[in-house]
Design an enzyme around this catalytic site. Structure first.
Site, PDB file in Angstrom:
ATOM      1  N   CYS A   1      -0.240   3.426   9.947  1.00  0.00           N
ATOM      2  CA  CYS A   1      -1.525   4.141   9.298  1.00  0.00           C
ATOM      3  C   CYS A   1      -1.607   3.753   7.804  1.00  0.00           C
ATOM      4  O   CYS A   1      -1.043   4.309   7.084  1.00  0.00           O
ATOM      5  CB  CYS A   1      -1.351   5.722   9.358  1.00  0.00           C
ATOM      6  SG  CYS A   1      -2.601   6.766   8.947  1.00  0.00           S
TER       7      CYS A   1
ATOM      8  N   CYS B   1      -3.063   6.363   5.512  1.00  0.00           N
ATOM      9  CA  CYS B   1      -2.123   7.279   5.067  1.00  0.00           C
ATOM     10  C   CYS B   1      -1.081   6.728   4.204  1.00  0.00           C
ATOM     11  O   CYS B   1      -0.903   7.479   3.098  1.00  0.00           O
ATOM     12  CB  CYS B   1      -1.172   7.824   6.117  1.00  0.00           C
ATOM     13  SG  CYS B   1      -1.908   8.029   7.840  1.00  0.00           S
ATOM     14  N   ASP B   2      -0.503   5.744   4.406  1.00  0.00           N
ATOM     15  CA  ASP B   2       0.572   5.227   3.575  1.00  0.00           C
ATOM     16  C   ASP B   2       0.308   4.228   2.628  1.00  0.00           C
ATOM     17  O   ASP B   2       1.337   3.786   1.704  1.00  0.00           O
ATOM     18  CB  ASP B   2       1.820   4.778   4.386  1.00  0.00           C
ATOM     19  CG  ASP B   2       2.182   5.776   5.520  1.00  0.00           C
ATOM     20  OD1 ASP B   2       2.328   7.084   4.987  1.00  0.00           O
ATOM     21  OD2 ASP B   2       2.614   5.747   6.518  1.00  0.00           O
TER      22      ASP B   2
END
Lengths: 59, 303
Positions: B131, B134-135
């Protein structure tokens, strides 16, 4: 966050994307490089896991 | 026994739940999480009614709507299998619980496709991410690799060239994503593109420290020092729970009729887990509504 708010828990929201020191602390404590990480009384939960959260919070 | 059990709380499952609840069906909505892939979608500009909305915000609106109805919500538990009863279905969850329903709708969506290389399991969350939205910010100033050549890989690379130090884009095939994205990232000075390169393994100690890739044309192998590996090679359907119960297509998606019916009467499926063409939030939601109404008709016939 919504989950914690709805259940009446107070918490501190730390943005590790912009705060490098907090990011390093998160990686050290969780031994993971991923978000979100939730710390409850020194215990670490990686990811949003409602079942795990509920058991940690005793609800 | 529930009238209907809906498995998965993404756009498809949540829409289905609103429809069954409005038909006064006793509904259980069970899911590992709320929102599924939509949670990892940055900007949505093609869900009608919103010119622009963030994925998590749209999901919050869906959830609020679901909670207007007396729907039994079980979040945080994963359905692992379904068994057929004489009249209905029994579902089994990871936590060991079972629930019974007269009808069921599978709306379990898709998940990122793994690379299946040595080191992947070991370093999941320890430098390997599925992701980038997200990261990516966690890899500020580091060297990272992105594996894949489609739009999601190109978008990940585009995000990371602004955050990371060096970005290595590794694709087994020539880049297949949109030309506008390719043009945009190719200008970046900190991006190296390795097309027709296979990812062999990911290595490290506590965290990822390198990725090993092979040129499929000349078999040349090289190890690149990276602290992050973003795997963006597509999605696979979460259809395991229905294995052996209903037929899948060659992609592992549950085969459904245009009514959302599977081969088993009373068992419906909707959204990204199905053979329905085009995976879109608006389509998943619509298919969820359709499956819910078909489940209602099925229960009426059952009497």
């Amino acid at each position: 966050m919504k989950f914690l708010e709805e259940n009446g828990f107070s918490f501190q929201d730390i943005n590790v994307a912009s705060d490098k020191t907090a990011r390093e602390e998160m990686i050290r404590k969780s031994n993971q490089i991923t978000v979100p990480v939730i710390e409850i009384d020194g215990g670490i939960i990686v990811g949003f896991n409602e079942a795990q959260l509920k058991s940690k919070l005793g609800i | 026994m529930y009238d209907v059990i809906i498995i998965g709380a993404g756009p498809s499952g949540m829409t289905a739940a609103v429809y069954t609840a409005r038909k006064k069906l006793n509904t259980l909505l069970i899911s590992e999480d709320v929102g599924g892939q939509t949670n990892w979608t940055n900007s949505i500009e093609n869900y009608m009614g919103y010119q622009f909305i963030e994925g998590p915000e749209l999901i919050e609106k869906f959830e609020t709507q679901v909670k207007q109805f007396p729907i039994d919500l079980k979040i945080g538990d994963k359905v692992t299998s379904i068994s057929l009863l004489d009249r209905g279905f029994e579902i089994h969850t990871e936590s060991g619980r079972t629930y019974q329903g007269k009808a069921a709708i599978i709306a379990s969506g898709k998940r990122p496709r793994p690379l299946n290389v040595p080191g992947e399991e070991e370093f999941r969350g320890k430098g390997i991410s599925y992701c980038s939205i997200c990261d990516a910010p966690l890899f500020e100033g580091m060297n990272v690799a992105v594996v894949g050549g489609g739009n999601s890989a190109l978008e990940a690379a585009d995000d990371l060239i602004k955050i990371a130090d060096q970005v290595y884009l590794v694709s087994l095939t020539p880049l297949t994503g949109d030309q506008v994205l390719i043009d945009r990232i190719e200008k970046a000075r900190n991006l190296s593109v390795f097309i027709e390169h296979e990812t062999l393994s990911i290595a490290g100690d506590d965290f990822v420290s390198s990725i090993t890739i092979k040129n499929v044309k000349n078999d040349e192998v090289q190890e690149i020092e990276v602290k992050g590996v973003f795997v963006e090679i597509g999605l696979i359907p979460n259809s395991d729970l229905a294995k052996g119960i209903v037929p899948f297509n060659r992609l592992g998606e549950i085969e459904v009729s245009c009514n959302g019916e599977t081969d088993v009467p009373g068992l419906f499926a909707a959204g990204d887990v199905t053979s329905t063409p085009e995976k879109q939030i608006i389509i998943a939601a619509g298919e969820g509504a359709k499956a819910a109404l078909q489940a209602y008709h099925y229960l009426q016939r059952l009497g």
